[in-house]
Design an enzyme around this catalytic site. Structure first.
Site, mmCIF file in Angstrom:
data_model
loop_
_atom_site.group_PDB
_atom_site.id
_atom_site.type_symbol
_atom_site.label_atom_id
_atom_site.label_comp_id
_atom_site.label_asym_id
_atom_site.label_seq_id
_atom_site.Cartn_x
_atom_site.Cartn_y
_atom_site.Cartn_z
ATOM 1 N N GLU A 90 -40.322 -2.006 9.376
ATOM 2 C CA GLU A 90 -40.062 -0.884 9.064
ATOM 3 C C GLU A 90 -41.039 0.352 9.241
ATOM 4 O OE1 GLU A 90 -39.294 -1.012 4.673
ATOM 5 O OE2 GLU A 90 -38.754 1.107 4.466
ATOM 6 N N ARG B 197 -45.878 -16.466 5.784
ATOM 7 C CA ARG B 197 -46.576 -15.145 6.114
ATOM 8 C C ARG B 197 -47.956 -15.328 6.284
ATOM 9 N NH1 ARG B 197 -43.751 -10.661 3.771
ATOM 10 N NH2 ARG B 197 -45.821 -9.348 3.964
ATOM 11 N N LYS C 88 -48.208 -3.997 2.936
ATOM 12 C CA LYS C 88 -48.237 -2.350 3.108
ATOM 13 C C LYS C 88 -48.404 -1.555 2.054
ATOM 14 C CE LYS C 88 -45.131 -2.292 6.533
ATOM 15 N NZ LYS C 88 -43.701 -2.152 7.150
HETATM 16 P P1 ATP Z 1 -45.378 -5.561 3.765
HETATM 17 O O1 ATP Z 1 -45.189 -6.612 3.000
HETATM 18 O O2 ATP Z 1 -46.659 -5.740 4.329
HETATM 19 O O3 ATP Z 1 -44.684 -4.329 3.707
HETATM 20 P P2 ATP Z 1 -42.963 -6.030 5.431
HETATM 21 O O4 ATP Z 1 -42.252 -7.248 5.562
HETATM 22 O O5 ATP Z 1 -42.441 -5.316 4.173
HETATM 23 O O6 ATP Z 1 -44.396 -6.305 5.054
HETATM 24 P P3 ATP Z 1 -42.088 -4.962 7.676
HETATM 25 O O7 ATP Z 1 -42.378 -3.812 8.480
HETATM 26 O O8 ATP Z 1 -40.660 -5.130 7.463
HETATM 27 O O9 ATP Z 1 -43.128 -5.428 6.750
HETATM 28 O O10 ATP Z 1 -42.326 -6.038 8.825
HETATM 29 C C1 ATP Z 1 -41.826 -6.490 9.912
HETATM 30 C C2 ATP Z 1 -41.886 -7.756 10.297
HETATM 31 O O11 ATP Z 1 -43.287 -8.501 9.922
HETATM 32 C C3 ATP Z 1 -41.000 -8.687 9.482
HETATM 33 O O12 ATP Z 1 -40.410 -9.714 10.196
HETATM 34 C C4 ATP Z 1 -42.073 -9.447 8.522
HETATM 35 O O13 ATP Z 1 -41.647 -10.618 8.085
HETATM 36 C C5 ATP Z 1 -42.969 -9.505 9.397
HETATM 37 N N1 ATP Z 1 -44.428 -9.413 8.570
HETATM 38 C C6 ATP Z 1 -44.725 -8.739 7.719
HETATM 39 N N2 ATP Z 1 -45.845 -8.940 6.977
HETATM 40 C C7 ATP Z 1 -46.226 -10.321 7.470
HETATM 41 C C8 ATP Z 1 -47.328 -11.363 7.517
HETATM 42 N N3 ATP Z 1 -48.362 -11.116 6.332
HETATM 43 N N4 ATP Z 1 -47.367 -12.415 8.146
HETATM 44 C C9 ATP Z 1 -46.161 -12.575 9.071
HETATM 45 N N5 ATP Z 1 -45.231 -11.755 9.344
HETATM 46 C C10 ATP Z 1 -45.299 -10.593 8.839
HETATM 47 MG MG MG Z 2 -39.758 -5.518 5.415
#
Ligand code: ATP
Ligand code: MG
Length: 562
Positions: A40, A267, A277
């Site tokens: 995102e 994660r 984020k």
């Molecule tokens: P955050 O919790 O940091 O906001 P998010 O999942 O909302 O992370 P996205 O931009 O939606 O952020 O993530 C893109 C991809 O990266 C998703 O498939 C998510 O599952 C993966 N991802 C995000 N954070 C992690 C992490 N700490 N470890 C592994 N994969 C991750």
């Molecule tokens: Mg997300």
């Protein structure tokens, strides 16, 4: 530290690859493999994203498939083009290729709308006028079933009419949503008539501008985007496990020719930092760090500026592996990856962080010698550089003691000898102090017969210290970074505190007046060097004035003994 992910199995074989192997064997998806990385654009990518990027792109590479970069851009208020660009830049920098086209979930807004209409026609979605609070209350909780919305029984015709008028902007934000009609008593809260669409007026979407005032929810958008793109394996983190029934429900109830398989993995959490984020955004917006690319941040941009290489980050992701076990990785592991890379690939240089002037009294005034030193002690192919040597040099204050403190101290002491690395042996003859008694200079003499060889008389000089010519050295600022938080898990806080209370106030120490050897004048920004005995450093992209060098990592594990 024990680490369930590293013990699981060797890199590049993991439970997801085993599922894919079985699928290929069974002829599923015609033997094809397609993955996607779906960020995102509401922040910069962090080291946790790197785990997901490596997983998705490497699977695509190894199985001769394709990995899409798709922006999950359904929440325009928090997203912007700066993030869209930074994310592409970071994925490229890591060395991955998504092909010709960057994709956006917003590319599919028309399709998504059509599928929503299909669900309404099938009696599987309805327009609900409950406000957020009413919806929350009627959802029930884990032990109590929810109760049906009073709008749940609306006719198909009425729903079609209202949904169309929602899209035309006739209703205010929050006054109506489109919901799936599933089961308000489902043990899975995500299945209790989840929202599929909400109204958002007045936001300009970075891709679709003001074309829409109706935005689809992630849980509706994601499975459809995956299916439209022909994704075979939709890999996501564990918090989506409970959303999988909804992912499948959406695809099972619309007319779409594909049904990707969602598979969840754990994660990455890294000790002494945060990888959410929301929290990273807060660190930036409240000024706790200097931007998303602050070298203390666990963002890809921060790590890059700190001197991490794509190889080291990919290697780290290999080492941590993929599993379903929740875990928190030792920061030492990330440091090991960059150290292993730089130990082999970084050229050696000398830099004096805490300078003490040395005058070599028996060296002719005004004379300069061009000494030559290897760029790497084990790799001749990395070539050599010139080291100007003259009557005045700097050594580090820590490398001199008036009186030998203990037997182990092999550096310079009064009336003692030491070798200047790649140069001669010097003897400390006299200590010059200021009025306050502080040592401001050393008077030394050198042995001209000791360049590249031991003293002819057989005396042993064990210590070797680094130095920089005082006349040729470049003055530079050096920034030493420490952990951004004081505790392994910054989210663990006392009542009334937040993760911000765990910030380490000493995470950045700037040393303003260091001297680096002159061959570093044309160093490339971001390329790391080993400053002998001090660690790995890289030039920061500071616009003007004194060059700034960031310490990437110390020579040895700085985390383990704290
Ligand atoms: P955050 O919790 O940091 O906001 P998010 O999942 O909302 O992370 P996205 O931009 O939606 O952020 O993530 C893109 C991809 O990266 C998703 O498939 C998510 O599952 C993966 N991802 C995000 N954070 C992690 C992490 N700490 N470890 C592994 N994969 C991750
Ligand atoms: Mg997300």
């Amino acid at each position: 530290m024990s680490n369930p992910e590293t013990t699981e199995q060797s890199p590049r074989t993991n439970f997801i690859r085993r599922i894919i192997d079985q699928d290929i064997e069974a002829g599923k998806n015609g033997g094809k493999v397609a993955t996607r990385f779906p960020p995102e654009p509401n922040g910069y990518l962090h080291i946790g994203h790197a785990k997901s990027i490596c997983l998705n792109f490497e699977i695509a590479e190894d199985y001769h498939g394709h990995c899409n970069l798709r922006f999950d851009d359904t929440n325009p208020q928090k997203e912007n083009i700066e993030f869209v660009e930074a994310i592409q830049n970071d994925v490229k920098w890591l060395g991955f290729d998504w092909g010709d086209e960057v994709l956006y979930a917003s590319n599919y807004f028309d399709h998504l709308y059509g599928f929503a209409v299909e669900l309404i026609n099938k009696g599987l979605a309805y327009v609900c006028d409950q406000n957020a609070e009413e919806m929350r209350q009627s959802r029930g909780n884990l032990t109590t079933p929810g109760s049906d919305s009073p709008y749940r029984a609306r006719s198909v015709e009425e729903n079609l009419d209202l949904f169309e008028r929602m899209s035309k902007g006739e209703f205010e934000d929050g006054s109506k949503v489109l919901r799936a009609k599933i089961d308000m008593a489902s043990p899975n809260m995500n299945m209790r008539d989840p929202t599929l669409y909400r109204i958002r007026h007045g936001v300009i979407h970075h891709q679709t501008g003001s074309e829409w005032c109706l935005y689809p929810m992630y849980d509706f958008t994601h499975p459809i985007s995956d299916a439209l793109e022909g994704i075979t394996h939709s890999l996501c983190t564990l918090e989506f496990e409970d959303h999988r029934p909804l992912y499948d429900w959406v695809l099972d109830n619309i007319t779409i020719g594909a049904h990707p398989q969602q598979i969840e993995f754990s994660r990455l959490n890294l000790q002494y930092t945060v990888v959410s984020k929301r929290k990273l955004t807060q660190l930036v917006s409240e000024g706790h760090v200097h931007g998303w690319d602050d070298p203390r941040m666990p963002t890809i941009a921060g790590l890059r500026r700190r001197g991490f290489t794509p190889t080291s980050i990919r290697d780290f992701c290999d080492r941590i592996g993929i599993s379903k076990a929740d875990n928190s990785i030792d920061m030492g592991l990330l440091e090991d990856s960059i150290r292993d890379d730089l130990n082999i690939n970084a050229a050696r240089r000398m830099a004096v962080l805490n300078p003490l002037k040395v005058v070599i009294t028996n060296y002719p005034e005004g004379e300069v010698e061009e000494l030559s030193a290897p760029n790497h002690p084990q790799n001749e192919e990395m070539g050599r550089r010139v080291l100007p040597f003259g009557r005045e040099v700097y050594i580090d204050r820590d490398d001199f003691m008036e009186v030998k403190p203990n037997k182990k101290f092999k550096r310079l002491v009064t009336d003692g000898e030491v070798r200047l690395r790649n140069s001669y042996i010097i003897r400390a003859d006299e200590v010059i102090k200021d009025d306050a008694g502080e040592i401001i200079e050393l008077r030394c003499s050198y042995d001209p017969e000791t360049l590249g060889k031991n003293p002819a008389d057989g005396r042993k000089v064990k210590g070797v210290i680094h130095w920089v010519s005082a006349t040729h050295g470049i003055e530079a600022e050096v920034r030493l970074y420490d952990r951004l938080f004081n505790t392994p898990n910054p989210d663990k806080v006392e009542e009334g505190q937040t993760f911000l209370d765990n910030i380490n106030p000493d995470s950045l120490v700037a040393i303003e007046s260091c001297f680096i050897e002159p061959s570093l004048a044309d160093a490339e920004v971001g390329r790391a060097f080993q400053f002998e005995r001090e660690g790995y450093f890289c030039l920061d992209a500071t616009p003007e004035g004194k060059p700034v060098w960031n310490r990437t990592v110390t020579l040895r594990d700085s985390w383990s003994n704290q």
